[in-house]
Design a protein around this motif. Structure first.
Motif, mmCIF file in Angstrom:
data_model
loop_
_atom_site.group_PDB
_atom_site.id
_atom_site.type_symbol
_atom_site.label_atom_id
_atom_site.label_comp_id
_atom_site.label_asym_id
_atom_site.label_seq_id
_atom_site.Cartn_x
_atom_site.Cartn_y
_atom_site.Cartn_z
ATOM 1 N N GLN A 293 1.334 6.767 -6.818
ATOM 2 C CA GLN A 293 0.240 7.708 -7.086
ATOM 3 C C GLN A 293 0.715 9.148 -6.913
ATOM 4 O O GLN A 293 0.290 10.045 -7.653
ATOM 5 C CB GLN A 293 -0.939 7.418 -6.153
ATOM 6 N N LEU A 294 1.602 9.345 -5.936
ATOM 7 C CA LEU A 294 2.155 10.678 -5.713
ATOM 8 C C LEU A 294 2.942 11.144 -6.935
ATOM 9 O O LEU A 294 2.798 12.297 -7.381
ATOM 10 C CB LEU A 294 3.063 10.666 -4.477
ATOM 11 N N SER B 270 0.836 -1.196 0.000
ATOM 12 C CA SER B 270 0.000 0.000 0.000
ATOM 13 C C SER B 270 0.872 1.248 0.000
ATOM 14 O O SER B 270 0.523 2.265 -0.608
ATOM 15 C CB SER B 270 -0.936 0.002 1.215
ATOM 16 N N SER B 271 2.019 1.172 0.682
ATOM 17 C CA SER B 271 2.942 2.306 0.698
ATOM 18 C C SER B 271 3.512 2.561 -0.693
ATOM 19 O O SER B 271 3.607 3.713 -1.136
ATOM 20 C CB SER B 271 4.081 2.026 1.688
ATOM 21 N N ARG B 272 3.880 1.487 -1.382
ATOM 22 C CA ARG B 272 4.393 1.624 -2.737
ATOM 23 C C ARG B 272 3.354 2.259 -3.649
ATOM 24 O O ARG B 272 3.662 3.137 -4.459
ATOM 25 C CB ARG B 272 4.786 0.258 -3.296
ATOM 26 N N LYS B 273 2.119 1.797 -3.510
ATOM 27 C CA LYS B 273 1.052 2.318 -4.366
ATOM 28 C C LYS B 273 0.849 3.805 -4.118
ATOM 29 O O LYS B 273 0.702 4.588 -5.064
ATOM 30 C CB LYS B 273 -0.246 1.550 -4.117
ATOM 31 N N ARG B 274 0.860 4.217 -2.840
ATOM 32 C CA ARG B 274 0.669 5.639 -2.525
ATOM 33 C C ARG B 274 1.800 6.485 -3.117
ATOM 34 O O ARG B 274 1.567 7.572 -3.640
ATOM 35 C CB ARG B 274 0.614 5.834 -1.006
ATOM 36 N N LYS B 275 3.032 5.956 -3.039
ATOM 37 C CA LYS B 275 4.172 6.706 -3.571
ATOM 38 C C LYS B 275 4.096 6.819 -5.093
ATOM 39 O O LYS B 275 4.402 7.865 -5.669
ATOM 40 C CB LYS B 275 5.473 6.031 -3.150
ATOM 41 N N SER C 215 -2.708 11.712 -12.592
ATOM 42 C CA SER C 215 -3.317 10.737 -11.679
ATOM 43 C C SER C 215 -4.787 10.479 -11.997
ATOM 44 O O SER C 215 -5.327 9.421 -11.659
ATOM 45 C CB SER C 215 -3.182 11.197 -10.225
#
Length: 277
Positions: A153-154, A146-151, A162
């Motif tokens: 997306q950033l 989930s952290s990878r996905k958020r980064k 986006s």
């Protein structure tokens, strides 16, 4: 590649065997010789490629290929023939023949055709492997997914894409490559889209459109402020410099055609930027 030769002329068999071995095209796993070709026996040898003579006694090449397909034999079939009549050639293709090699046997033609079929087989195997991994038992989601996905997306947000339809597809590709620990150089964009979407062509189009939009946005940032952090940090990583420069010249009105993004470089760049966050 395991290659079976269904041919009743010993001299032709000898020529084909010599070409296959000398050119490193594969291993000859058998031949029918002067006896009638036996589909059941051939299927049992599990060849990758079957070279079949069009005109053979008792069981001709078209009938052989048809029976092999009926047995579920996955081998690619190459027909060897002097026949050029459209009706007969059409029958051969309908039976499941993939390519033709004409007689008299020519080394260059045999090599090019067998190599082309071998590349198709390898490509299908690679794609099948990807699909198997995707359809395997569900894996536990790792804490950092989930952290990878958020980064990611950033990064897409910084590029201003986006909300593009292709943004989600880009995320899928990046996360899949990370999960499988597979560099993007190991697989084609088309194969990735086939593995990740029931409509691969549409997915690839969405990705390309999103990447094109990202390039246009970056080019605009660079024109407004050449020291812009996103432009400086992302531009050379995601796009070839000359293509980004061409896009900037398009916006300036200095040329009629802008830059062209490379999907593999973009995806590879996204993964590099992810490591920096």
């Amino acid at each position: 590649m395991r290659i079976y030769i269904a041919e009743d002329d010993p001299s032709v068999i000898s020529i084909l065997e010599e070409i296959i071995e000398s050119c490193g095209l594969g291993e000859v796993c058998g031949n029918s010789g002067e006896t009638a070709a036996d589909p059941l026996y051939i299927a049992g040898l599990d060849p990758d490629i079957v070279l079949a003579d069009f005109l053979m006694p008792e069981l001709d090449g078209v009938s052989l290929v048809r029976e092999l397909k009926a047995l579920g034999c996955p081998a690619r079939c190459i027909m060897i023939s002097q026949v050029s009549a459209k009706e007969l050639v059409g029958r051969a293709y309908d039976a499941g023949v993939d390519f033709f090699i004409s007689k008299p046997i020519n080394l260059i033609e045999v090599r090019s055709v067998v190599e082309a079929v071998s590349r198709q087989i390898e490509s299908e195997r690679k794609l099948s492997h990807i699909r198997q991994m995707l359809t395997a038992a569900p894996q536990q989601v790792r804490p950092d997914d989930s952290s990878r996905k958020r980064k990611l997306q950033l990064i897409l947000g910084q590029l201003g894409i986006s909300s593009e339809k292709g943004a989600e597809d880009i995320l899928k590709i990046c996360l899949y490559l990370l999960e499988q620990k597979m560099p993007v150089t190991q697989v084609s964009v088309g194969q990735l889209c086939e593995a990740l979407s029931p409509d691969p062509k549409t997915m690839e189009q969405r990705v390309r459109r999103a990447i094109a939009k990202g390039m246009a946005n970056l080019a605009s940032m660079g024109l407004e402020d050449f020291t812009d952090d996103t432009f400086v940090r992302c531009g050379p990583v995601l796009f070839p410099y000359e293509e980004l420069r061409a896009e900037m010249d398009l916006i300036r009105g200095k040329r009629q055609k802008g830059g062209k993004g490379n999907v593999k470089k973009f995806i590879d760049g996204m993964l590099l930027l992810l490591e920096e966050l």
